[in-house]
Scaffold this motif. Structure first.
Motif, short mmCIF file in Angstrom:
data_model
loop_
_atom_site.label_atom_id
_atom_site.label_comp_id
_atom_site.label_asym_id
_atom_site.label_seq_id
_atom_site.Cartn_x
_atom_site.Cartn_y
_atom_site.Cartn_z
N UNK A 71 0.75 -0.99 0.02
CA UNK A 71 0.03 -0.43 -0.26
C UNK A 71 0.69 1.22 0.02
N UNK A 72 2.29 1.17 -0.17
CA UNK A 72 2.76 2.31 0.24
C UNK A 72 4.00 2.59 -1.24
N UNK A 73 4.37 3.81 -2.00
CA UNK A 73 5.01 4.07 -2.35
C UNK A 73 5.95 4.74 -2.49
N UNK A 74 7.41 4.16 -3.58
CA UNK A 74 8.60 4.57 -3.05
C UNK A 74 9.33 3.73 -5.03
N UNK A 75 10.39 4.48 -4.75
CA UNK A 75 11.04 4.58 -5.63
C UNK A 75 12.17 3.49 -5.80
N UNK A 76 12.36 2.29 -6.64
CA UNK A 76 12.80 1.49 -6.46
C UNK A 76 14.01 1.37 -7.91
N UNK A 77 15.34 -0.02 -7.19
CA UNK A 77 16.42 -0.11 -8.39
C UNK A 77 15.09 -1.19 -9.08
N UNK A 78 15.47 -1.50 -10.64
CA UNK A 78 15.18 -2.07 -11.18
C UNK A 78 17.10 -3.22 -11.62
N UNK A 79 16.55 -4.72 -10.75
CA UNK A 79 17.83 -5.68 -10.81
C UNK A 79 17.60 -6.20 -12.08
N UNK A 80 16.88 -6.50 -12.85
CA UNK A 80 16.86 -7.66 -13.88
C UNK A 80 15.41 -7.43 -14.53
N UNK A 81 15.60 -8.10 -15.41
CA UNK A 81 14.44 -8.25 -16.54
C UNK A 81 14.50 -9.39 -17.18
N UNK A 82 12.87 -10.00 -17.32
CA UNK A 82 12.76 -11.67 -17.78
C UNK A 82 11.98 -11.24 -18.72
N UNK A 83 11.19 -12.84 -18.50
CA UNK A 83 9.73 -13.18 -19.21
C UNK A 83 8.44 -12.39 -18.60
N UNK A 84 9.10 -12.62 -17.41
CA UNK A 84 7.68 -12.29 -16.80
C UNK A 84 7.58 -10.11 -16.05
N UNK A 85 8.49 -9.88 -16.55
CA UNK A 85 8.44 -8.70 -16.16
C UNK A 85 9.98 -7.95 -15.32
N UNK A 86 9.69 -6.30 -14.44
CA UNK A 86 11.54 -6.55 -14.05
C UNK A 86 11.16 -6.64 -12.55
N UNK A 87 11.88 -7.01 -12.18
CA UNK A 87 12.48 -7.43 -10.22
C UNK A 87 12.52 -6.13 -9.78
N UNK A 88 12.32 -5.74 -8.58
CA UNK A 88 13.61 -4.50 -7.98
C UNK A 88 13.48 -4.61 -6.63
N UNK A 89 14.52 -3.99 -6.24
CA UNK A 89 15.77 -4.26 -4.94
C UNK A 89 14.60 -3.55 -4.14
N UNK A 90 14.32 -4.04 -2.81
CA UNK A 90 13.26 -2.90 -1.54
C UNK A 90 13.42 -4.09 -0.44
N UNK A 91 15.11 -4.49 -0.84
CA UNK A 91 15.86 -4.67 0.77
C UNK A 91 15.47 -6.14 1.17
N UNK A 92 15.07 -6.99 0.55
CA UNK A 92 14.91 -8.12 0.64
C UNK A 92 15.53 -8.28 -0.21
N UNK A 93 15.81 -10.44 0.11
CA UNK A 93 16.95 -11.20 -0.48
C UNK A 93 15.80 -11.96 -1.92
N UNK A 94 14.63 -12.17 -1.71
CA UNK A 94 13.19 -12.37 -2.73
C UNK A 94 12.89 -10.84 -3.27
#
Length: 276
Positions: A71-94
């Protein structure tokens, strides 16, 4: 009761060779990996954890907190892209998934994107760049003068559209600003006005009734640092007041008025003097 995507205080219900299990109430037992458990963790302990879905769809807990909650808004860095979308670094290992359907414009590795975190139809935590789908136009429970958190969403003809307290849209007018803002910038602000249509006009300046006590305290501090006298008064140029106190002349005079009524200063021809 455990809430997905939130900070929770949960009790360790049991342990096993694989790790620990937390009492998630209606959500059932929630697995806590051993590497996430504190030393000497045992049944009966209460832990502060973040709850989310693991890759296999089961619920998992982490004592490590993300940078942004559901429910919150933030600016996050894209770490990788794939066939399903992009993955963002939000401070967790997953990492956090930004699906293709929730992307706007070009999303590439290394870029930072402004997103809102929400639960999809399967209950998984995912990100969306389509803020208008999740942020409300009409405000609820806010009043003129309320202090709020602002996240800059983008430029408009009148100013900047901002997310207020992660929930509502509001407008910050250009005449409220001394310099341009950037998308995703986080600011402290105030509700200047709740319009009849329940939309919000915003300000970066506290209402006068809230500013005067703070300015009064700053005036007293400056007087004490200058042996009880300050060559500045209600007839001083606005530029001099702005340079020393960072406020408008009107706000400065409100602070003076407060101190004078409290008989803490005397206003002289050459400036103001602290009364002992």
């Amino acid at each position: 009761m455990a809430e997905i995507g939130r900070r929770n205080l949960l009790t360790v219900s049991r342990s096993s060779t694989a790790g620990f299990y937390l009492d998630g109430g209606p959500l059932g037992d929630i697995f806590l990996p051993p590497k996430q458990a504190p030393d000497n963790c045992a049944p009966g302990d209460t832990l502060e954890v973040f709850v989310f879905h693991d890759n296999d769809g089961s619920l998992i807990a982490s004592t490590q907190m993300p940078e942004v909650f559901c429910g919150e808004v933030a600016t996050l860095r894209v770490t990788a892209t794939s066939d399903v979308g992009a993955f963002l670094d939000w401070g967790l290992s997953k990492e956090l998934l930004l699906p293709f359907s929730e992307q706007v414009g070009t999303v590439s590795e290394g870029r930072s994107v402004l997103v809102v975190v929400y639960q999809d139809v399967r209950g998984r935590l995912v990100a969306s760049m389509r803020l208008d789908k999740h942020i409300l136009d009409l405000a609820e429970g806010l009043r003129s003068g309320d202090k709020v958190t602002l996240t800059v969403g983008g430029k408009t003809e009148l100013g900047y559209k901002c997310v207020v307290n992660h929930r509502f849209w509001g407008l910050l007018y250009d005449n409220e600003l001394k310099r341009p803002l950037t998308r995703g910038q986080r600011l402290q602000g105030w509700v200047r006005r709740v319009r009849p249509d329940q939309r919000l006009d915003l300000s970066l300046n506290a209402p006068a009734r809230q500013r005067a006590p703070d300015i009064a305290a700053a005036i007293l501090q400056q007087l004490e640092l200058n042996d009880g006298f300050l060559a500045l008064g209600d007839k001083s140029p606005p530029e001099a007041i702005q340079r020393i106190f960072g406020v408008s002349k009107k706000a400065f005079k409100q602070g003076l008025s407060k101190l004078y009524k409290e008989r803490r200063i005397n206003i002289e021809e050459r400036g103001i003097r602290l009364l002992k």
